[in-house]
Design an enzyme around this catalytic site. Structure first.
Site, PDB file in Angstrom:
ATOM      1  N   GLU A 248       0.831  -1.207   0.000  1.00 43.10           N
ATOM      2  CA  GLU A 248       0.000   0.000   0.000  1.00 43.10           C
ATOM      3  C   GLU A 248       0.866   1.257   0.000  1.00 43.10           C
ATOM      4  O   GLU A 248       0.533   2.256  -0.652  1.00 43.10           O
ATOM      5  CB  GLU A 248      -0.937   0.004   1.210  1.00 43.10           C
ATOM      6  CG  GLU A 248      -1.970  -1.103   1.233  1.00 43.10           C
ATOM      7  CD  GLU A 248      -3.086  -0.899   0.207  1.00 43.10           C
ATOM      8  OE1 GLU A 248      -3.081   0.132  -0.496  1.00 43.10           O
ATOM      9  OE2 GLU A 248      -3.972  -1.767   0.128  1.00 43.10           O
TER      10      GLU A 248
ATOM     11  N   GLU B 198     -12.444  -0.383  -9.843  1.00 44.18           N
ATOM     12  CA  GLU B 198     -12.038  -1.400 -10.815  1.00 44.18           C
ATOM     13  C   GLU B 198     -12.946  -1.475 -12.040  1.00 44.18           C
ATOM     14  O   GLU B 198     -12.463  -1.685 -13.170  1.00 44.18           O
ATOM     15  CB  GLU B 198     -11.958  -2.775 -10.140  1.00 44.18           C
ATOM     16  CG  GLU B 198     -10.825  -2.923  -9.158  1.00 44.18           C
ATOM     17  CD  GLU B 198     -11.115  -2.275  -7.815  1.00 44.18           C
ATOM     18  OE1 GLU B 198     -10.155  -2.014  -7.050  1.00 44.18           O
ATOM     19  OE2 GLU B 198     -12.309  -2.023  -7.521  1.00 44.18           O
TER      20      GLU B 198
ATOM     21  N   ARG C 140       0.518   3.829  -3.229  1.00 40.79           N
ATOM     22  CA  ARG C 140      -0.098   5.127  -2.934  1.00 40.79           C
ATOM     23  C   ARG C 140       0.948   6.231  -2.837  1.00 40.79           C
ATOM     24  O   ARG C 140       0.802   7.280  -3.469  1.00 40.79           O
ATOM     25  CB  ARG C 140      -0.913   5.045  -1.641  1.00 40.79           C
ATOM     26  CG  ARG C 140      -2.044   4.030  -1.703  1.00 40.79           C
ATOM     27  CD  ARG C 140      -2.961   4.105  -0.496  1.00 40.79           C
ATOM     28  NE  ARG C 140      -3.791   2.910  -0.356  1.00 40.79           N
ATOM     29  CZ  ARG C 140      -5.086   2.924  -0.085  1.00 40.79           C
ATOM     30  NH1 ARG C 140      -5.722   4.058   0.086  1.00 40.79           N
ATOM     31  NH2 ARG C 140      -5.765   1.796   0.037  1.00 40.79           N
TER      32      ARG C 140
END
Length: 592
Positions: A181, A497, A185
């Site tokens: 992550e 998505e 990010r």
């Protein structure tokens, strides 16, 4: 004075010898004593803090020989994006109006974050609280940097840069940091902002280097496999580290794009070397798994066993491993054929065992499902679990991209059916939104599948064996659309998505109907998620008045709204022929 000259020569030789010995020692510890950078390439902007802690943490298991970035092959990547025709004045008017509406919702969410949680990771969209689930380094701000630039919000971008300058990656609000992550990010966000802004803001690359130097320490294990759930403070103290026994393949296998781009921009091969070691393990064991060609959801990074486990999916916990294979090939400019091989070999079992056709009233669509294999049952007898995850909706975009990049024209039809599957999931949803996880009736023959009401009813009854009501009552109580047998998870947490794959397929095919469907999706999502402060996830999108979550993940502005914006933007903005988007929708500039 020959004696003096002789002493000077001797002293000079001694000094040169010491320099050489120091240089050799320093390189053996994983360092670099001279910036071996061609004059035609930019060097890394130095950090303002020359004593930056992570840069000086000694490596317990130094790399002796680095894998080098491969040389890209000019024109080896074919044209990906559709050549869009000139639009009429009316078409442009509609497109710009939609673009402005998307941008307005982005600025609404941004202002909510800026007012209530500036400098924190997230704003809670109901209470306005500031939250720090990603280390406390302003995740929403960093994640949204490239969106700000792309949407022309340059003043907000400049304001955000002042906060970026203050980020301190030597302190962390968490004991355990998720390396994946943090990579997608923070590292991805900083690199993409640097790329899309024309590389005009050195602070972005400088901070990306600081993140890279920090994350590189997570690779300091006996076999150089990274610790994916990393004890940040222990690592800073030099506590010995070892990779995990049960590691999610998405978390260990989805670091390639960001680390590769960092190496490209800094001319420092350490980062590429770090991820290439991982992918070499995936490569060497691809044919040894219990579903050859794919890898199980969990691998043992400590013992380098990437083939033992039995569960296979391209949904949650595995998704971006596969997504990154064609994208890494593109980012490397075709300089390595390894990723072509990995992708094409993985697509064989995907098409045979993962993709399934749900039984619908007329829609010929596909979803990715799950498969369990014990390694003994013949592959022809494996059963595909007809579980459709919103997370797996990225697959349509991946297959479309792979079809273009690897010259697999027949796969473009597969991609369309996968995209249409998730659109069907939205269109049949009670609110017009696809839930997190649904179960369907899988067709036994994907080429000849007719609607069978009795079979649907039978599988609904099978899904709720302890419910004594009639099947009609079960369908009504559980709010099941025709073809849906169960909703495992009714949430919608602002996920990107589905719109991601709509965007990719639209940019590749130019199919205008996709833009129309995207607009319907956008209006529906915003209608149900907007709050006075920002936008909120939904606890249950299968009810008429869905309860909202007090959570807005940073990917709402980094991904979901960005994809909606790009669908209605000029197609030359973030062209697929110029950028590769990471799994957090951060556009990384292609070198060729």
């Amino acid at each position: 004075m020959p004696f003096v000259k002789s002493k000077i020569v001797s002293l000079t030789l001694i000094i040169l010898g010491l320099v050489f010995l120091f240089s050799f020692y320093h390189r053996s510890q994983g360092g670099s004593y001279f910036p071996l950078i061609p004059a035609t390439k930019p060097s890394v902007p130095p950090s303002e803090n020359s004593d930056y802690v992570w840069a000086h943490v000694p490596q317990s298991y130094p790399v002796r020989e680095l894998s080098r970035l491969p040389q890209s092959i000019p024109k080896s990547i074919p044209i990906i994006q559709h050549s869009f025709p000139h639009e009429s004045r009316e078409e442009r008017k509609v497109r710009i109006a939609r673009l402005d509406t998307v941008k307005g919702n982005f600025t609404h969410a941004w202002q909510g974050y800026k007012t209530h949680a500036w400098g924190s990771d997230e704003v809670a969209p109901l209470s306005g609280r500031a939250q720090n689930p990603f280390g406390g380094w302003a995740a929403t701000l960093v994640d949204a940097l490239d969106s700000l630039w792309i949407m022309g919000l340059k003043d907000e971008f400049e304001d955000a840069l002042q906060q970026v300058e203050k980020l301190d990656f030597t302190s962390c609000s968490l004991e355990e940091l998720n390396v994946f992550e943090t990579t997608i990010r923070y590292l991805g966000g900083l690199l993409a902002a640097y790329d899309v802004s024309g590389q005009k803001y050195p602070v972005l690359l400088r901070k990306a280097v600081e993140v890279g130097q920090m994350l590189y320490v997570a690779f300091d294990t006996p076999n150089r496999m990274p610790i994916t759930r990393w004890r940040f403070h222990d690592a800073l103290k030099g506590v010995p580290q070892e990779a995990g026994d049960g590691v999610l393949v998405a978390e260990i296998g989805s670091l390639t794009l960001e680390f590769t781009r960092l190496s490209q921009l800094t001319n420092d091969d350490r980062y590429f070397d770090a991820i290439q070691r991982i992918m070499n393990e995936f490569d060497s064991q691809q044919d040894q798994t219990k579903l050859p060609g794919m890898w199980p959801v969990v691998v043992n990074a400590r013992t380098l066993n990437f083939h033992e486990y039995s569960g296979f999916t391209i949904g949650g916990m595995a998704d971006s491993l596969y997504e990154y294979l064609p994208k890494q090939h593109i980012l490397l400019g075709g300089g390595s054929q390894q990723y072509r091989k990995l992708y094409r070999d993985a697509m064989v079992p995907m098409k045979e065992h993962i993709f399934f056709r749900p039984m619908t009233k007329g829609a010929d669509v596909l979803f990715p499902g799950d498969v369990s294999s014990d390694g003994q049952t013949p592959l022809s007898e494996l059963h595909t679990e007809a579980k459709a995850q919103h997370l797996s909706c990225f697959a349509g975009g991946m297959v479309a991209l792979g079809a273009k990049v690897f010259d697999l024209p027949e796969d473009l039809d597969v991609a369309r059916k996968l995209v249409n599957g998730c659109l069907w999931g939205y269109e049949t949803g009670r609110l017009g939104i696809m839930p997190e996880i649904i179960r369907t009736v899988a067709c036994e023959d994907t080429h000849n599948c007719v609607w069978d009401e009795d079979r649907w009813h039978h599988e609904v009854n099978q899904a709720f064996p302890d419910d004594n009501g009639s099947v009609e009552d079960k369908i009504k109580t559980r709010r099941l659309a025709p073809g849906i047998t169960k909703i495992d998870d009714g949430r919608y947490i602002l996920r990107p998505e589905a719109i991601e794959s709509v965007f990719v397929l639209y940019r590749i095919t130019g199919d205008r109907s996709l833009a129309e469907k995207a607009w319907v999706m956008f209006e529906t999502i915003v209608k149900h998620t907007i709050t006075d402060i920002a936008h909120a996830g939904l606890n249950d999108c299968t009810v008429d008045d869905p309860p909202k979550q007090d959570r807005m993940e940073s990917f709402w502005m980094a991904e979901t709204l960005k994809y909606f914006y790009l669908i209605f933007a000029d197609p030359h903005i973030v062209s697929l022929d110029e950028y590769v988007l990471n799994t957090e929708a951060h556009p990384l500039r292609r070198t060729v």
